[in-house]
Motif scaffolding. Structure first.
Motif, PDB file in Angstrom:
ATOM      1  N   HIS A 130       0.835  -1.204   0.000  1.00 50.89           N
ATOM      2  CA  HIS A 130       0.000   0.000   0.000  1.00 50.89           C
ATOM      3  C   HIS A 130       0.872   1.257   0.000  1.00 50.89           C
ATOM      4  O   HIS A 130       0.569   2.241  -0.675  1.00 50.89           O
ATOM      5  N   ARG A 131       1.944   1.213   0.770  1.00 52.75           N
ATOM      6  CA  ARG A 131       2.875   2.352   0.848  1.00 52.75           C
ATOM      7  C   ARG A 131       3.499   2.618  -0.521  1.00 52.75           C
ATOM      8  O   ARG A 131       3.559   3.767  -0.982  1.00 52.75           O
ATOM      9  N   LEU A 132       3.973   1.549  -1.175  1.00 50.71           N
ATOM     10  CA  LEU A 132       4.594   1.715  -2.485  1.00 50.71           C
ATOM     11  C   LEU A 132       3.584   2.201  -3.528  1.00 50.71           C
ATOM     12  O   LEU A 132       3.934   2.989  -4.412  1.00 50.71           O
ATOM     13  N   LYS A 133       2.344   1.744  -3.408  1.00 51.84           N
ATOM     14  CA  LYS A 133       1.317   2.217  -4.334  1.00 51.84           C
ATOM     15  C   LYS A 133       1.092   3.715  -4.165  1.00 51.84           C
ATOM     16  O   LYS A 133       0.977   4.456  -5.152  1.00 51.84           O
ATOM     17  N   SER A 134       1.050   4.177  -2.911  1.00 48.93           N
ATOM     18  CA  SER A 134       0.892   5.612  -2.658  1.00 48.93           C
ATOM     19  C   SER A 134       2.043   6.396  -3.271  1.00 48.93           C
ATOM     20  O   SER A 134       1.837   7.410  -3.951  1.00 48.93           O
ATOM     21  N   LEU A 135       3.267   5.929  -3.043  1.00 55.94           N
ATOM     22  CA  LEU A 135       4.439   6.637  -3.553  1.00 55.94           C
ATOM     23  C   LEU A 135       4.492   6.578  -5.081  1.00 55.94           C
ATOM     24  O   LEU A 135       4.855   7.561  -5.743  1.00 55.94           O
ATOM     25  N   GLU A 136       4.139   5.422  -5.644  1.00 52.19           N
ATOM     26  CA  GLU A 136       4.156   5.298  -7.103  1.00 52.19           C
ATOM     27  C   GLU A 136       3.217   6.320  -7.730  1.00 52.19           C
ATOM     28  O   GLU A 136       3.571   6.976  -8.724  1.00 52.19           O
ATOM     29  N   GLU A 137       2.025   6.469  -7.170  1.00 47.91           N
ATOM     30  CA  GLU A 137       1.086   7.450  -7.708  1.00 47.91           C
ATOM     31  C   GLU A 137       1.609   8.874  -7.522  1.00 47.91           C
ATOM     32  O   GLU A 137       1.425   9.725  -8.401  1.00 47.91           O
TER      33      GLU A 137
END
Length: 469
Positions: free
Chosen positions: A285-292
């Motif tokens: 979830h953290r990486l998804k937030s940062l990717e966006e």
């Protein structure tokens, strides 16, 4: 010559050391992890013994002394590791106790192995404990041990502390061994939990599921049919905060922190995540937030860098293999789209590091991202705070035990990607005075409520816990 009996016996699934190779010889080295970090200062200077598995299947090594502690290894066969540890502990209990983020699996063979190993731990503790000794049992792998030990040694004081959440009764009642587990815990004099909610969940489970067993629940006390009284309460764990603060202030750690930033190209902002590679930690979830955020331009891959330390964990289990693959793919995608040659936006480190290197990472980071989907406490959040007195910022999941104490952190719901992104942006862009005010308050909180205070609170609660109504 070591003594035969001890006034304090610690029981945990693992010993606080690992067997490692140094050149041509094999040596014991302190293990990473929250329990070992927390208990290290508790055991220092005490006349105590620690029992636990050595980490190697087969015959247990002979008991030995390490860092002024008497360590007594417990033998586990390869089948017991599969069934007791990987199976019942981490295939049944762990997902059930963490909101069923992945579905638990229940097998009778696993339960039988869990019972057998818990009895073995109890037998060893009964041998090592002096008359009227204190036995402090740790965590979800040893929930039957209090009852087994009570049967063998009714004279000893028995405490148990749960490092992970205790689930609501609606989830706990799925467990086929639910009655057995509750009765196992009720062999203790005092049960410590990370949060008040966890203690209340346990008490509700006793009230709702053991009503036919002549178990009476009054306030925070449970009385069993044989007259044993057990008390359950919240005693949130902490860290050696002053030790971390001193380490973070050393010239060597400060120099290493500067070197880390230089190696990353001296970014304007450095974000950090430090977790075991576990599906409960919210790394995806953290990486998804940062990717966006990188994709939308909220973050610039050249000016804002992210380090993710992911300590290997239970990699023989399929759920952990799956998350490892997903995390590696996401990191690769982010770096492929948002990095320049030789300067990745995300540095992914899939290994553990010594305490000095971790302290340097904490000092180097402008913002710490601690975003588990569910966590009993999360000591990494407290370590980061201890390493900063008036700099830095902490983004913290609402679903950690630490969120109950670290109220000046930037709290987020990691399931809500849009809001998590806004929280990270707020932490990055907050005025310097706001960040200083928040961090000073967090730093005072962590220094005031350190691991020694936690241990004293737990042991004092255990010492006065009533045995009879």
């Amino acid at each position: 010559m070591p003594q035969d009996k001890f006034d304090l016996v610690i029981a945990a699934n693992r010993l606080p050391v690992d067997r490692v190779r140094e050149g041509n010889r094999s040596v014991w080295r302190r293990s990473p992890g929250g329990l070992v970090t927390a208990m290290e200062s508790v055991m220092s200077g005490r006349d105590g013994a620690w029992i636990g598995w050595s980490g190697v299947p087969g015959k247990a090594p002979a008991p030995f002394e390490q860092d002024d502690m008497w360590l007594h290894p417990i033998a586990l066969s390869a089948d017991e590791i599969t069934d007791y540890y990987e199976g019942f502990s981490n295939g049944s209990l762990w997902p059930l106790y963490h909101d069923v983020i992945v579905p638990p699996t229940f097998r009778r063979r696993w339960q039988a192995a869990y019972e057998k190993v818990n009895r073995r731990f109890a037998e060893v503790a009964a041998e090592l404990a002096a008359e009227n000794a204190t036995v402090w049992i740790h965590d979800y792998q040893l929930q039957l041990m209090p009852r087994y030990l009570r049967e063998l040694r009714p004279d000893v004081r028995i405490g148990w502390f749960n490092h992970i959440p205790f689930p609501p009764v609606e989830l706990f009642m799925q467990l086929p061994a639910r009655d057995t587990l509750l009765h196992g815990l009720l062999g203790a004099d005092f049960l410590g939990f990370q949060r008040r909610t966890d203690a209340q969940n346990f008490l509700r489970a006793c009230r709702q599921l053991l009503g036919d067993d002549d178990v009476e629940v009054r306030a925070d006390l449970v009385q069993t049919a044989d007259g044993q009284v057990c008390r359950a309460a919240a005693v949130p764990i902490s860290i050696d905060s002053r030790g971390m603060a001193r380490l973070a202030a050393t010239p060597a750690v400060r120099a290493r922190a500067r070197e880390i930033r230089e190696q990353l190209g001296n970014p304007e902002k450095l974000l950090l995540g430090v977790d075991r590679l576990d599906y409960t930690k919210g790394i995806r979830h953290r990486l998804k937030s940062l990717e966006e955020m990188y994709r939308e331009g909220t973050l610039d891959g050249a000016r804002t860098k992210f380090i993710q330390v992911a300590t290997p964990s239970r990699e023989r289990l399929q759920a952990y293999q799956h998350i490892k693959s997903e995390v590696e793919q996401t990191v690769g995608r982010i770096n492929g789209e948002h990095s320049s040659f030789g300067a990745p936006a995300v540095t992914y480190l899939h290994r553990s590091f010594p305490r000095e290197e971790m302290a340097a990472l904490f000092v180097a980071a402008d913002v710490m991202l601690v975003t588990p989907l569910r966590d009993g406490m999360n000591l990494v959040a407290k370590e980061y705070v201890a390493a900063h007195d008036d700099t830095g910022a902490l983004v913290l999941s609402e679903f950690t035990g630490a969120a109950n104490e670290l109220k000046q952190a930037y709290l987020c719901n990691p399931h809500d990607i849009a809001r998590t992104k806004r929280t990270i942006t707020r932490a990055l862009e907050a005025p310097a005075e706001e960040r200083r005010r928040r961090m000073r308050a967090l730093h005072r909180q962590v220094l005031r409520h350190d691991v020694q205070r936690w241990a004293e609170r737990f042991l004092s609660n255990l010492a006065v816990a009533p045995r009879q109504p």
